[in-house]
Every structure is written in C-alpha cells, then in structure tokens.
Write a protein that holds these residues in place. Structure first.
Motif, short mmCIF file in Angstrom:
data_model
loop_
_atom_site.label_atom_id
_atom_site.label_comp_id
_atom_site.label_asym_id
_atom_site.label_seq_id
_atom_site.Cartn_x
_atom_site.Cartn_y
_atom_site.Cartn_z
N LEU A 43 -39.28 -36.81 30.93
CA LEU A 43 -40.72 -36.73 31.12
C LEU A 43 -41.15 -35.31 31.46
O LEU A 43 -42.24 -34.87 31.12
CB LEU A 43 -41.16 -37.67 32.25
N LEU A 44 -40.26 -34.57 32.16
CA LEU A 44 -40.61 -33.21 32.54
C LEU A 44 -40.68 -32.30 31.33
O LEU A 44 -41.47 -31.38 31.27
CB LEU A 44 -39.58 -32.67 33.54
N GLN A 45 -39.80 -32.54 30.33
CA GLN A 45 -39.84 -31.71 29.14
C GLN A 45 -40.94 -32.15 28.19
O GLN A 45 -41.53 -31.34 27.49
CB GLN A 45 -38.49 -31.77 28.42
N ASN A 46 -41.21 -33.46 28.16
CA ASN A 46 -42.15 -33.98 27.19
C ASN A 46 -43.57 -34.05 27.72
O ASN A 46 -44.47 -34.50 27.02
CB ASN A 46 -41.71 -35.39 26.74
N ASP A 47 -43.76 -33.63 28.97
CA ASP A 47 -45.09 -33.68 29.55
C ASP A 47 -46.03 -32.81 28.73
O ASP A 47 -45.81 -31.64 28.54
CB ASP A 47 -45.04 -33.15 30.99
N GLU A 48 -47.12 -33.41 28.25
CA GLU A 48 -48.05 -32.68 27.39
C GLU A 48 -49.12 -31.99 28.20
O GLU A 48 -50.07 -31.45 27.64
CB GLU A 48 -48.69 -33.66 26.41
N ASN A 49 -49.00 -32.06 29.52
CA ASN A 49 -50.04 -31.47 30.35
C ASN A 49 -49.63 -30.06 30.77
O ASN A 49 -48.86 -29.40 30.11
CB ASN A 49 -50.28 -32.38 31.57
N GLY A 123 -47.06 -26.33 51.85
CA GLY A 123 -47.38 -27.68 51.41
C GLY A 123 -46.27 -28.24 50.55
O GLY A 123 -45.88 -27.62 49.56
N LEU A 124 -45.73 -29.38 50.94
CA LEU A 124 -44.71 -30.08 50.16
C LEU A 124 -45.44 -31.17 49.36
O LEU A 124 -45.88 -32.17 49.93
CB LEU A 124 -43.66 -30.70 51.08
N LEU A 125 -45.57 -30.95 48.05
CA LEU A 125 -46.47 -31.75 47.24
C LEU A 125 -45.74 -32.44 46.09
O LEU A 125 -44.77 -31.91 45.55
CB LEU A 125 -47.59 -30.87 46.66
N GLY A 126 -46.23 -33.61 45.72
CA GLY A 126 -45.66 -34.34 44.61
C GLY A 126 -46.14 -35.78 44.65
O GLY A 126 -46.63 -36.25 45.69
N PRO A 127 -45.99 -36.51 43.55
CA PRO A 127 -46.43 -37.91 43.51
C PRO A 127 -45.55 -38.80 44.36
O PRO A 127 -44.47 -38.40 44.81
CB PRO A 127 -46.33 -38.27 42.02
N MET A 307 -53.21 -18.21 37.75
CA MET A 307 -53.63 -19.36 36.96
C MET A 307 -55.15 -19.53 36.94
O MET A 307 -55.69 -20.26 36.11
CB MET A 307 -52.99 -20.64 37.51
N GLY A 308 -55.82 -18.87 37.89
CA GLY A 308 -57.27 -18.99 37.95
C GLY A 308 -57.74 -20.37 38.36
O GLY A 308 -58.83 -20.79 37.98
N LYS A 309 -56.93 -21.07 39.18
CA LYS A 309 -57.24 -22.44 39.57
C LYS A 309 -56.89 -22.65 41.03
O LYS A 309 -56.07 -21.93 41.60
CB LYS A 309 -56.45 -23.44 38.72
N SER A 310 -57.54 -23.64 41.62
CA SER A 310 -57.15 -24.04 42.96
C SER A 310 -55.82 -24.80 42.88
O SER A 310 -55.43 -25.28 41.81
CB SER A 310 -58.22 -24.94 43.58
N VAL A 311 -55.15 -24.93 44.02
CA VAL A 311 -53.91 -25.69 44.05
C VAL A 311 -54.17 -27.15 43.67
O VAL A 311 -53.40 -27.76 42.94
CB VAL A 311 -53.24 -25.61 45.44
N ASP A 312 -55.28 -27.70 44.16
CA ASP A 312 -55.61 -29.09 43.87
C ASP A 312 -55.81 -29.31 42.36
O ASP A 312 -55.28 -30.27 41.79
CB ASP A 312 -56.87 -29.49 44.62
N TYR A 314 -54.63 -27.37 39.87
CA TYR A 314 -53.36 -27.15 39.19
C TYR A 314 -52.43 -28.35 39.38
O TYR A 314 -51.75 -28.78 38.44
CB TYR A 314 -52.71 -25.87 39.70
N PHE A 315 -52.41 -28.90 40.59
CA PHE A 315 -51.59 -30.08 40.87
C PHE A 315 -51.99 -31.25 39.97
O PHE A 315 -51.14 -31.94 39.41
CB PHE A 315 -51.75 -30.48 42.34
N ARG A 316 -53.28 -31.47 39.81
CA ARG A 316 -53.76 -32.58 38.98
C ARG A 316 -53.36 -32.39 37.53
O ARG A 316 -53.07 -33.36 36.82
CB ARG A 316 -55.28 -32.71 39.10
#
Length: 321
Positions: A43-49, A123-127, A307-312, A314-316
């Motif tokens: 899934l990590l390689q095939n993630d289209e996001n 911040g330790l972040l992840g689903p 990245m020009g984005k907030s962490v929130d 980019y995380f999404r």
C-alpha cells in the motif's frame, strides 16, 4: 550510503519481499541522513496520494514526480545553539522490531531506526494501528522488543531510565478510590523530581478540587489530573499518548500551554495525537508512521517551507484513504 540502493526485507524462507519505499529521514538537526525505509505493505508503494512523491525534506533538494530536481535553500542548523546537541542522544532506536504472538510475520513496529536529541517537541503521528502505542510502550520498558534495541541516555529500559521518562499513557491508570491530593502525595513520594507546588498550581488553574475523589470526576477531568501529575515532574523525556483526546476544546489551549511551559529546555516531549491542527503550532518536528514503519521524521518548518502546506494538510494527503 548510496541513495539509489534498494533494501528488500528478507523473509524467513530466504526469499525477498519488494515491500520497500525510499524515504528521506531526518534524524536530528546535526545528524541528517537519507535512508531506505523498509515497509511491510505494498500500500505504501501503490498509494496514489501525496506519499508517492519522494520528499528529501532535510537535504538541499526535492525530487518531483518527473525526477526533476529543484534546488532548495538549506535551513540553518539549530544544534550550534543547543548545548545538549553533542551529548549522548536522549533516545535512540536501533533496528527496533515488535511482533505480537498470533500475528504471523506482521510486525507492529518494523525495523525502526531513530535518533532523538534534547530540546524538541515532537509529534508522533499516524493512523490507528500504525504502531505508535506499541513503540511508546517499548520506549517505556512496558513491552520487550522482538529484536533491536531502545536506548535512553545510552541505557536500555530499566529502573534508572524510569527516572528519565515521564509517561502519560493513553488510558487512565489512577486509583479511583483515592483523592486528588492523595495522588499528588503519591507522585511526590515516588518521584524525586516531582513538584507538589507546580501540581497544585495547575489543579487550581483548571478548577479541580484537590479534595475530590477520582471516582467522582468525569473522564476528561481525570485525564487533566493525570496530565498535571506527569507534567509536574522535571524529566528529561516526556511521552504523552493522546494527552488532549478527552479534553474539552476550551481547556485544550491551557493544557498545551501547560505542556510547553512546564518542561526544561533540555527536555524533549514526544506527543502522540490525532488532533494535529490543535498541536501543530507547538511542534518542532514530526514523525510519520504507517504499517509499523517509519515514513518520515522531519521538522515542521521544512514541511511548511518546502511543501507549502501545514502539517495537518500534508498528513491528510499522505494518509488519505
């Protein structure tokens, strides 16, 4: 190391699984490396996001989808001003793995290598299910690794390291039959670095009676009491697992101010949460985990500037379903 090299996870039968993803990993301000991060899932390689783009956030370039290189200005290192930067790393993970019985070959934490220095809020972040709590429990010595090592101030988890770490677990562990004042006395007796004055000041600021029994308090108030007890210590490493999950929005700002004003500059805070937008402004760095693997460890400023984005935001993108 050659950034073009690919690492494949060798299975027990000697065959190799091509479940790898090239990710630039920021280790610390004065330890910048790029490494191939092993993953367990295609899934990590095939993630289209957003995660399909290789982002070398701590080097001097970003690689785009078309393999064109855009030069970026390197950010100044803060380690020159950090008196703790050249000391023994506060926390070091060496090829850390954890496999639970009955889970087959799946590892909840998968070959994780990480070095964390002092003076950072991370911040330790992840689903859900990505391995954050398992990792936290191994750092605290509550779970034994399947392989690899955890080092706190150069020591594996032991009674001595419990004096270094102040830990807030995801679930309340306080004795419901006790009064708040009794819990304060208990912590003061158990931890030499505990400040009774600081604890009572924070209890008063949140309007929590020290004479109340814990069983009479709401779930959110119990979590506030537990956080106050944890932050009243003068520890080297604070590990907070979902510290504001059950707290009402009106109290979150105070809790976050409590976190950033009640630890010394030589300490580090690792904060696990899903409420990224609420805590983003206090973070120095972020760790992204997925499927037990380390995806990214970089500074918040790097994500915003490069990245020009907030962490929130980019995380999404990275974890979009």
């Amino acid at each position: 190391m050659n950034e073009n090299n690919s690492i494949a996870y060798t299975q027990q039968d000697g065959t190799q699984s091509d479940n790898t993803q090239s990710t630039s990993v920021y280790i610390s301000d004065n330890l910048v490396t790029a490494q191939e991060t092993q993953t367990q899932n295609n899934l990590l390689q095939n993630d289209e996001n957003a995660s399909h783009t290789t982002v070398n956030l701590q080097k001097d370039f970003v690689q785009s989808d078309g393999n064109t290189m855009q030069m970026l200005e390197k950010e100044p290192l803060e380690s020159a001003q950090n008196p703790y930067a050249n000391n023994t790393p506060l926390l070091q993970l060496n090829d850390l793995c954890k496999r639970y019985p009955g889970m087959g070959n799946y590892m909840s934490v998968f070959h994780m290598n990480l070095t964390i220095l002092r003076g950072r809020i991370i911040g330790l972040l992840g689903p859900n299910g990505c391995g954050k709590t398992t990792l936290i429990k191994m750092i605290n010595g509550l779970l034994a690794p399947t392989s690899g090592t955890v080092l706190i101030n150069g020591m594996e988890p032991c009674p001595a390291t419990k004096r270094v770490i102040s830990y807030l677990p995801e679930r309340t562990y306080l004795d419901n039959s006790m009064k708040v004042s009794q819990m304060v006395e208990y912590f003061a007796d158990f931890y030499e670095d505990f400040s009774t004055e600081k604890a009572y000041n924070m209890l008063g600021a949140l309007g929590i009676s020290s004479s109340a029994r814990l069983k009479t308090l709401s779930k959110g108030t119990k979590e506030k009491v537990q956080l106050i007890l944890v932050m009243s210590r003068q520890a080297d490493l604070y590990i907070l697992d979902e510290p504001i999950a059950g707290v009402d929005p009106a109290a979150r700002d105070y809790i976050l101010r409590t976190i950033i004003t009640n630890y010394n500059p030589g300490s580090t805070i690792i904060l696990s949460t899903h409420l990224i937008s609420d805590i983003e402004n206090i973070l120095d760095d972020v760790i992204f985990m997925k499927n037990g693997s380390l995806m990214l460890y970089t500074s918040v400023d790097s994500i915003r500037s490069q990245m020009g984005k907030s962490v929130d935001t980019y995380f999404r993108e990275v974890y979009a379903c």
